[in-house]
Enzyme design. Sequence first.
Site, PDB file in Angstrom:
ATOM      1  N   TRP A 108       0.831  -1.211   0.000  1.00 61.71           N
ATOM      2  CA  TRP A 108       0.000   0.000   0.000  1.00 61.71           C
ATOM      3  C   TRP A 108       0.862   1.258   0.000  1.00 61.71           C
ATOM      4  CZ3 TRP A 108      -4.211  -1.459  -1.914  1.00 61.71           C
ATOM      5  CH2 TRP A 108      -4.836  -2.644  -1.519  1.00 61.71           C
ATOM      6  N   ASP A 175      -1.897   6.784   6.063  1.00 62.60           N
ATOM      7  CA  ASP A 175      -2.909   5.810   5.651  1.00 62.60           C
ATOM      8  C   ASP A 175      -3.188   4.911   6.852  1.00 62.60           C
ATOM      9  OD1 ASP A 175      -4.400   3.734   4.611  1.00 62.60           O
ATOM     10  OD2 ASP A 175      -2.985   3.215   3.016  1.00 62.60           O
ATOM     11  N   LYS A 199     -11.963  -2.042   6.573  1.00 59.88           N
ATOM     12  CA  LYS A 199     -11.143  -2.887   7.434  1.00 59.88           C
ATOM     13  C   LYS A 199     -11.637  -2.807   8.881  1.00 59.88           C
ATOM     14  CE  LYS A 199      -8.482  -3.607   3.806  1.00 59.88           C
ATOM     15  NZ  LYS A 199      -7.706  -2.550   3.212  1.00 59.88           N
TER      16      LYS A 199
HETATM   17  C1  LIG Z   1      -7.032  -2.085   1.952  1.00 61.17           C
HETATM   18  C2  LIG Z   1      -6.048  -1.012   2.047  1.00 61.17           C
HETATM   19  C3  LIG Z   1      -5.959   0.018   1.085  1.00 61.17           C
HETATM   20  C4  LIG Z   1      -6.811   0.037  -0.156  1.00 61.17           C
HETATM   21  O1  LIG Z   1      -8.090   0.447   0.131  1.00 61.17           O
HETATM   22  P1  LIG Z   1      -9.198   0.645  -1.009  1.00 61.17           P
HETATM   23  O2  LIG Z   1     -10.329   1.222  -0.221  1.00 61.17           O
HETATM   24  O3  LIG Z   1      -9.480  -0.716  -1.564  1.00 61.17           O
HETATM   25  O4  LIG Z   1      -8.666   1.561  -2.021  1.00 61.17           O
HETATM   26  C5  LIG Z   1      -5.029   1.009   1.275  1.00 61.17           C
HETATM   27  N1  LIG Z   1      -4.229   1.009   2.352  1.00 61.17           N
HETATM   28  C6  LIG Z   1      -4.275   0.047   3.282  1.00 61.17           C
HETATM   29  C7  LIG Z   1      -3.349   0.102   4.472  1.00 61.17           C
HETATM   30  C8  LIG Z   1      -5.196  -0.991   3.169  1.00 61.17           C
HETATM   31  O5  LIG Z   1      -5.248  -1.959   4.104  1.00 61.17           O
END
Ligand SMILES: *Cc1c(COP(=O)(O)O)cnc(C)c1O
Length: 363
Positions: A108, A175, A199
């Site tokens: 990511w 993030d 998540k």
């Molecule tokens: C799942 C995830 C993403 C991607 O998220 P989307 O909503 O599918 O774009 C980005 N960063 C992390 C840390 C993730 O776990």
Amino acid sequence: MELVSKQIKKHNFSAGPAILPASVINEAANAAKDFNGMGLSILEISHRSPEFVQVLDEAVSSTRELLNLNDDYEVLFLTGGASSQFFMTAMNLLPQDGKAAYINTGTWSSKAIKEAKYFGSIEELASSKDQNFSYIPKGYPIADDLNYLHLTSNNTIYGTQYHDWPTTPVPLVCDMSSDIFCRPIDIHKFGLIYAGAQKNLGPAGTTLVIVRKDMLGKVKRNIPTMLDYQTHINKNSSFNTPPVYPIYVCMLTMRWLRANGGLEAMEKKNEEKAALLYGEIDANPLFKGVANTEDRSLMNVTFVMNDNTLESEFLEVCSAEGCVGVKGHRSVGGFRASIYNAMPIESVQVLVDVMKDFAERKG
Ligand SMILES: *Cc1c(COP(=O)(O)O)cnc(C)c1O
């Protein structure tokens, strides 16, 4: 009205979309039939109705309460996933002649770096790629002329997590998709936080963005209306039709978080669950952990088998005991048990018992 059973059907260790509190699923199911006695489903009401405006207001105020946000911060519920934030952050925060640094802790982060490069000078300040992202880099110097430093707080795929934030002279952009609300955070260090909901917060379909106002207004480039944070700030996340149902479910999850003691209580529970599972991984002769011990994630527990010919048999036993979503990501292999906020410790105990039992039979 018939209620959805509160009983846990399966122990859901999926990495995402992932487990939600049973009471949230129950209430969301009811609202899909009749929202607050309106005689309408929440799926068929206007996003401008007072009933939904109230939902959005509560989602924002709960975020503020949980993170102790002051008026310097704005709270947005956007679409496009965390993946759209990879470019929106740089597009909105990084001037053409500016510079940002990124710490590369996995897939990511790598994607965030790739997208940010469209908008300015990006330095990969540190990386754990040399050891398949099994640790969090530390101890790198951070220049004070950067516009921001970007981190991925929890690495969903590799099972690593920051337990100490770097000491930095510049704002952090982070993030937090897979660990938002898993513990209290030191908000003053952050200029912007983003998290895809699916998540640890709600269903897929909305992304929480928390931005400090002084981060904005520094770039001269033209930004398309929908990609400009200021648009969504000015229109209270309702410039266009927001994702009504995902925001509603996030609001319910935050109500559940607040009713269960907020982020301090959540951290304590998450630590207990993680200690239980890592304890078994370390004690069990069949398994070993993947992530560097001090960087182990409270949310995604990655582990492998010393003898990987037993992997598929172990997964079959897990599945027979109702433990689903335990197979590891292809880039790490082995197993990954995601134990997000909503995962009860009883379910972690079931997985631990399966591991113990399997070792006894194979030992
Ligand atoms: C799942 C995830 C993403 C991607 O998220 P989307 O909503 O599918 O774009 C980005 N960063 C992390 C840390 C993730 O776990």
